[in-house]
Design an enzyme around this catalytic site. Structure first.
Site, PDB file in Angstrom:
ATOM      1  CG  HIS A 267      41.464  25.498  35.995  1.00  0.00           C
ATOM      2  ND1 HIS A 267      40.186  25.723  36.411  1.00  0.00           N
ATOM      3  CD2 HIS A 267      41.402  25.487  34.630  1.00  0.00           C
ATOM      4  CE1 HIS A 267      39.386  25.850  35.361  1.00  0.00           C
ATOM      5  NE2 HIS A 267      40.099  25.701  34.270  1.00  0.00           N
ATOM      6  CG  HIS A 308      36.712  31.509  42.017  1.00  0.00           C
ATOM      7  ND1 HIS A 308      36.364  32.354  40.982  1.00  0.00           N
ATOM      8  CD2 HIS A 308      36.655  30.251  41.533  1.00  0.00           C
ATOM      9  CE1 HIS A 308      36.093  31.619  39.924  1.00  0.00           C
ATOM     10  NE2 HIS A 308      36.264  30.342  40.217  1.00  0.00           N
ATOM     11  CG  ASP A 366      37.790  22.258  42.598  1.00  0.00           C
ATOM     12  OD1 ASP A 366      36.889  21.506  42.207  1.00  0.00           O
ATOM     13  OD2 ASP A 366      38.499  22.934  41.837  1.00  0.00           O
TER      14      ASP A 366
HETATM   15  N1  CMC Z   1      45.580  30.489  50.321  1.00  0.00           N
HETATM   16  C1  CMC Z   1      46.261  31.556  50.832  1.00  0.00           C
HETATM   17  N2  CMC Z   1      46.318  32.764  50.260  1.00  0.00           N
HETATM   18  C2  CMC Z   1      45.651  32.924  49.098  1.00  0.00           C
HETATM   19  C3  CMC Z   1      44.924  31.876  48.497  1.00  0.00           C
HETATM   20  C4  CMC Z   1      44.890  30.619  49.162  1.00  0.00           C
HETATM   21  N3  CMC Z   1      44.205  29.583  48.645  1.00  0.00           N
HETATM   22  N4  CMC Z   1      44.368  32.302  47.354  1.00  0.00           N
HETATM   23  C5  CMC Z   1      44.737  33.587  47.212  1.00  0.00           C
HETATM   24  N5  CMC Z   1      45.511  33.965  48.268  1.00  0.00           N
HETATM   25  C6  CMC Z   1      46.052  35.326  48.540  1.00  0.00           C
HETATM   26  C7  CMC Z   1      47.250  35.621  47.648  1.00  0.00           C
HETATM   27  O1  CMC Z   1      48.466  35.266  48.279  1.00  0.00           O
HETATM   28  C8  CMC Z   1      47.108  37.124  47.481  1.00  0.00           C
HETATM   29  O2  CMC Z   1      47.556  37.746  48.668  1.00  0.00           O
HETATM   30  P1  CMC Z   1      48.285  39.196  48.612  1.00  0.00           P
HETATM   31  O3  CMC Z   1      47.253  40.142  48.064  1.00  0.00           O
HETATM   32  O4  CMC Z   1      48.668  39.481  50.020  1.00  0.00           O
HETATM   33  O5  CMC Z   1      49.458  39.025  47.688  1.00  0.00           O
HETATM   34  C9  CMC Z   1      45.605  37.345  47.396  1.00  0.00           C
HETATM   35  O6  CMC Z   1      45.035  36.242  48.151  1.00  0.00           O
HETATM   36  C10 CMC Z   1      45.048  37.344  45.981  1.00  0.00           C
HETATM   37  O7  CMC Z   1      45.468  36.134  45.343  1.00  0.00           O
HETATM   38  P2  CMC Z   1      45.779  36.006  43.794  1.00  0.00           P
HETATM   39  O8  CMC Z   1      46.714  34.870  43.601  1.00  0.00           O
HETATM   40  O9  CMC Z   1      46.170  37.335  43.257  1.00  0.00           O
HETATM   41  O10 CMC Z   1      44.347  35.648  43.251  1.00  0.00           O
HETATM   42  P3  CMC Z   1      44.019  35.027  41.840  1.00  0.00           P
HETATM   43  O11 CMC Z   1      42.694  35.530  41.473  1.00  0.00           O
HETATM   44  O12 CMC Z   1      45.138  35.263  40.888  1.00  0.00           O
HETATM   45  O13 CMC Z   1      43.968  33.439  42.129  1.00  0.00           O
HETATM   46  C11 CMC Z   1      43.187  31.287  42.688  1.00  0.00           C
HETATM   47  C12 CMC Z   1      42.799  32.728  42.281  1.00  0.00           C
HETATM   48  C13 CMC Z   1      41.930  30.422  42.681  1.00  0.00           C
HETATM   49  C14 CMC Z   1      44.161  30.715  41.669  1.00  0.00           C
HETATM   50  C15 CMC Z   1      43.820  31.313  44.105  1.00  0.00           C
HETATM   51  O14 CMC Z   1      42.889  31.790  45.047  1.00  0.00           O
HETATM   52  C16 CMC Z   1      44.351  29.949  44.523  1.00  0.00           C
HETATM   53  O15 CMC Z   1      45.492  29.603  44.193  1.00  0.00           O
HETATM   54  N6  CMC Z   1      43.516  29.134  45.261  1.00  0.00           N
HETATM   55  C17 CMC Z   1      43.922  27.790  45.633  1.00  0.00           C
HETATM   56  C18 CMC Z   1      43.694  26.849  44.462  1.00  0.00           C
HETATM   57  C19 CMC Z   1      42.226  26.548  44.225  1.00  0.00           C
HETATM   58  O16 CMC Z   1      41.491  26.250  45.155  1.00  0.00           O
HETATM   59  N7  CMC Z   1      41.807  26.587  42.939  1.00  0.00           N
HETATM   60  C20 CMC Z   1      40.451  26.236  42.518  1.00  0.00           C
HETATM   61  C21 CMC Z   1      39.701  27.382  41.936  1.00  0.00           C
HETATM   62  S1  CMC Z   1      37.926  27.029  41.819  1.00  0.00           S
HETATM   63  C22 CMC Z   1      37.808  25.785  40.631  1.00  0.00           C
HETATM   64  C23 CMC Z   1      38.120  26.255  39.262  1.00  0.00           C
HETATM   65  O17 CMC Z   1      37.375  27.092  38.752  1.00  0.00           O
HETATM   66  O18 CMC Z   1      39.091  25.765  38.686  1.00  0.00           O
END
Ligand code: CMC
Length: 432
Positions: A267, A308, A366
């Site tokens: 987050h 996201h 971010d």
């Molecule tokens: N790098 C590599 N792979 C990723 C990433 C990433 N940053 N984000 C998602 N994935 C992959 C994940 O491994 C999954 O792959 P698969 O379908 O093969 O298993 C797929 O994409 C879907 O990911 P998810 O974890 O199910 O997606 P989510 O909606 O649960 O998570 C997230 C969203 C923002 C937590 C995630 O994208 C992440 O960890 N990003 C990095 C941290 C980040 O930048 N966070 C800031 C968010 S914006 C500011 C805010 O609002 O807080």
């Protein structure tokens, strides 16, 4: 209300249940399952709340497929170009843009609440000098609950207002004090002649020996970042504030819970993590290695600042920030900023990579905010605190909306129990 219905057939009996379908002003319809358990004896299952609307809200609208973000109906691009953070705070809290008189009154109120009780400042003495500022924020903001007993009736709209004003006004003062504690400098008192953003920079960078002249571009860039981070509907920290507040808990303590949730790297902690990631990469030559790690299913490594839960096209905030980033670096930092160059190259490679394209992973807000904060001279460990300052407005707006909702009730999710079935206690000598 709507006369749209959804039918649900449940095994094994094949019993048919008719469920109301709720439509908002915009966005997908939602199936009302409130009575599903009492009528049919089943729960719904949605870990991570991917398909669950937890409340009605008229504050912020997001369309993740189209990359749309609006506060109270106003597109974020227009607010970013024309508004100020204090005006946006008014809009989020009260639902309408203020007229000149309302804005001037609101500005005056926020300005006059910026000082904190001297006793609160002594809380910092309990923290080690190198405590993370977010750790101090969690504790000190929560402690505000012990100071303001005149705004504790959450069902009194006047008291709610006072509480919201105190939070919005005092958060920058507390945030700057966290940094001063880290570096051992005296806490700076707020200056009521400065804007919200300039006052924060004064408290962060100034000392009693030397005042700090805030560059107008830095002041505007910071104000813009605050606008972009002010609200984002039911994100993890806002949902935390709502859930904590749903029990009728003290609002200052609820905001402290929101800060806790925000701190995580998935987050608000991502902005600090992006800088750590870029520093670790060090050079454009290493990008491929890190991208390979992010794609490796056996490696938990993720590219920070990418992806996201809601935006599956682009993050409209990231587009705005990217432009500001260029401007700020050009004017305020070394224009050949190697981290920015690295970030641009990483973005270019990642957005063209099949893995990221397939999963719709784009740079989020971010990805660039940390680079701007650094160019403004804000220390890395304060990046998530900057997010908390801005998001406080969203948190209090959502808390206010929830508490004044006639349907207000405690939030209480259920679970699918996967543990042991009933078994009998065995004396310690008889256990294996
Ligand atoms: N790098 C590599 N792979 C990723 C990433 C990433 N940053 N984000 C998602 N994935 C992959 C994940 O491994 C999954 O792959 P698969 O379908 O093969 O298993 C797929 O994409 C879907 O990911 P998810 O974890 O199910 O997606 P989510 O909606 O649960 O998570 C997230 C969203 C923002 C937590 C995630 O994208 C992440 O960890 N990003 C990095 C941290 C980040 O930048 N966070 C800031 C968010 S914006 C500011 C805010 O609002 O807080």
């Amino acid at each position: 209300m709507t006369d749209k219905k959804a039918n649900l057939i449940l095994p094994p009996s094949g019993a048919l249940y008719e469920l109301d379908v709720i439509s908002g002003t915009e966005g997908p319809d939602a199936i009302d399952i409130t009575r599903l358990y009492s009528d049919a004896g089943v729960f719904t299952y949605d870990p991570g709340f991917v398909s669950t609307a937890s409340c009605h809200s008229s504050i912020t609208y997001i369309d993740g497929d189209e990359g749309i973000l609006r506060y109270r109906g106003y597109p974020i691009e227009q607010l970013a170009a024309k508004s100020t953070f204090v005006e946006v705070a008014y809009l989020l809290l009260y639902g309408e843009l203020p007229n000149a008189g309302q804005l001037s009154d609101f500005n005056g109120i926020i300005t006059r609440h910026t000082m904190v009780n001297e006793a609160l400042l002594r809380f910092f003495e309990g923290y080690h000098y190198d405590a993370h500022p977010m750790a101090m924020m969690v504790g000190v903001v929560g402690s505000l609950a012990g100071f303001y007993h005149d705004s504790l009736d959450i069902f009194d709209s006047r008291q709610r207002d006072i509480c919201a004003h105190r939070l919005i006004a005092k958060i920058p003062t507390i945030a700057a004090a966290c940094h001063k504690h880290n570096i051992g400098e005296p806490v700076m008192y707020p200056r009521n002649d400065l804007s919200y953003s300039a006052n924060f920079m004064h408290m962060l960078k100034g000392t009693p020996c030397e005042s700090y002249e805030v560059d107008p571009l830095a002041e505007r860039a910071l104000d813009l970042l605050f606008i972009l981070h002010a609200d984002h509907e039911q994100n993890a920290s806002t949902s935390t504030v709502r859930l904590a507040g749903s029990s009728g808990a003290n609002p200052f303590a609820c905001v402290s819970a929101g800060i806790t949730s925000l701190w995580g790297p998935a987050h608000g902690g991502a902005n600090e993590a992006v800088l750590t990631m870029l520093e670790e990469m060090g050079s454009v030559r290493n990008i491929d290695k890190y991208i390979a790690r992010a794609k490796d299913k056996d490696d938990p490594y993720r590219l920070m600042g990418f992806g996201h839960r809601v935006y599956k096209n682009h993050d409209p905030r990231a587009r705005i920030i990217r432009e500001v980033c260029h401007l700020v670096l050009e004017k305020l930092a070394d224009s050949n900023n190697p981290l920015f160059e690295l970030a641009l190259k990483l973005e270019e490679i990642a957005v063209n990579d099949e893995y990221f394209v397939e999963r719709k992973l784009y740079p989020n807000v971010d990805f660039y905010s940390g680079i701007i904060y650094r160019a403004l001279g804000i220390p890395d460990n304060m990046f998530t605190v900057m997010f908390a300052i801005a998001r406080t407005v969203g948190w209090v707006s959502h808390w206010t909306e929830m508490v004044s909702d006639p349907q207000f009730r405690i939030g209480r999710p259920r679970q699918i129990y996967d543990g042991a079935p009933k078994r009998d206690y065995s004396p310690i000598g008889e256990r294996g």
